[in-house]
Design an enzyme around this catalytic site. Structure first.
Site, mmCIF file in Angstrom:
data_model
loop_
_atom_site.group_PDB
_atom_site.id
_atom_site.type_symbol
_atom_site.label_atom_id
_atom_site.label_comp_id
_atom_site.label_asym_id
_atom_site.label_seq_id
_atom_site.Cartn_x
_atom_site.Cartn_y
_atom_site.Cartn_z
ATOM 1 N N ASN A 189 43.981 39.108 43.563
ATOM 2 C CA ASN A 189 42.635 39.011 43.842
ATOM 3 C C ASN A 189 42.097 39.909 43.280
ATOM 4 O O ASN A 189 42.356 41.012 42.915
ATOM 5 C CB ASN A 189 42.534 38.856 45.541
ATOM 6 C CG ASN A 189 42.870 37.313 45.947
ATOM 7 O OD1 ASN A 189 44.610 37.629 46.976
ATOM 8 N ND2 ASN A 189 42.385 36.559 45.841
ATOM 9 N N ASP A 220 45.747 51.444 40.846
ATOM 10 C CA ASP A 220 45.555 51.459 42.477
ATOM 11 C C ASP A 220 46.268 52.592 43.585
ATOM 12 O O ASP A 220 45.696 52.677 44.459
ATOM 13 C CB ASP A 220 46.997 49.993 42.708
ATOM 14 C CG ASP A 220 48.081 49.478 42.356
ATOM 15 O OD1 ASP A 220 48.351 50.840 41.455
ATOM 16 O OD2 ASP A 220 48.318 48.635 42.827
#
Length: 250
Positions: A11, A103
């Site tokens: 996503n 991330d």
């Protein structure tokens, strides 16, 4: 508006900020084919004004250059791409600091700004990642578990006669049938992995930690965890804080 974009393997999460508040939130598929075309269509649907700036965490190297080109074509500006060489102000205590993913940088920065350290962050997405930031705000490292989606697909591939199951908690941990037994093993098993690793990390550190859970699958399992704070937008908030404090190099 400042746009933050988290490009994960499954996503892409888009969050816009004005005056330190979230004013836009969207979750879309991560496009690995026809990258420029698909992201252009989606961004035109979602983002209705020209952003002041765009800051990005991307863990999908194969689309990075095309994604940058998409932003440049749409908004005539180059996005800020976060990585170990562009971040300023995060101490990374890995054997090779350049190994850290964007991330990890963003969630660590968000956790440092929002919570008391030391912290353990469980990011439950395509992979489940537990990372540790110590009391000084330094990134120590962590553990990576195969993601629940990946595990369930592998399970179905290797044992094709088993039924497909929805990712939802059964009524009891002790399953009385095949479907609820698989659900229990998958979901309560993941919760136990997260809690068990966090416990071992605290023991290794010799102190208790603030524990945070985030990521796409966290929306399913966070209610079954003990002592974890659910923070849906920790990564995007981290990107915004990096931008707001100027802790980056273009």
């Amino acid at each position: 508006m400042i746009i933050t974009i988290d490009i994960g393997n499954s996503n892409t999460v888009i969050v816009g900020y004005k005056d330190n508040k979230r004013v836009l939130e969207a979750r879309i598929d991560t496009y690995k084919k026809d990258v420029i075309k698909n992201y252009t269509i989606k961004f035109k649907e979602i983002i209705k004004e020209i952003p002041e700036d765009i800051i990005v965490s991307c863990v999908v190297p194969m689309i990075k250059d095309q994604f940058i080109e998409t932003i440049e074509l749409l908004y005539q500006k180059k996005p800020i791409m976060i990585d170990a060489t562009s971040i300023d102000g995060l101490t990374i205590k890995l054997d090779n600091p350049n190994d850290i993913g964007a991330d990890f940088i963003a969630t660590s920065w968000g956790a440092i700004q929002k919570y008391q350290t030391p912290v353990i962050i469980a990011d439950v997405g395509s992979a489940t990642k537990l990372t540790v930031v110590d009391e000084t705000g330094s990134f120590l490292g962590g553990a990576i578990i195969p993601g629940i989606g990946t595990s369930m697909r592998a399970f179905a591939d290797y044992i094709p006669h088993l039924p497909e199951v929805a990712l939802e908690f059964p009524k009891t941990v002790i399953g009385s049938g095949t479907i609820d037994a698989i659900q229990s093993g998958a979901l309560y098993g993941l919760v136990s992995q997260i809690e068990g690793l966090a416990m071992r990390m605290e023991k290794e550190l010799g102190t208790s930690c603030t524990k945070i859970i985030t990521g796409g699958y966290a929306s399913i399992i966070h209610g079954a965890t003990e002592a974890f704070i659910y923070d849906e937008f920790l990564l995007n908030d981290g990107l915004y804080e990096i931008y707001r404090k100027g802790a980056f190099k273009r």
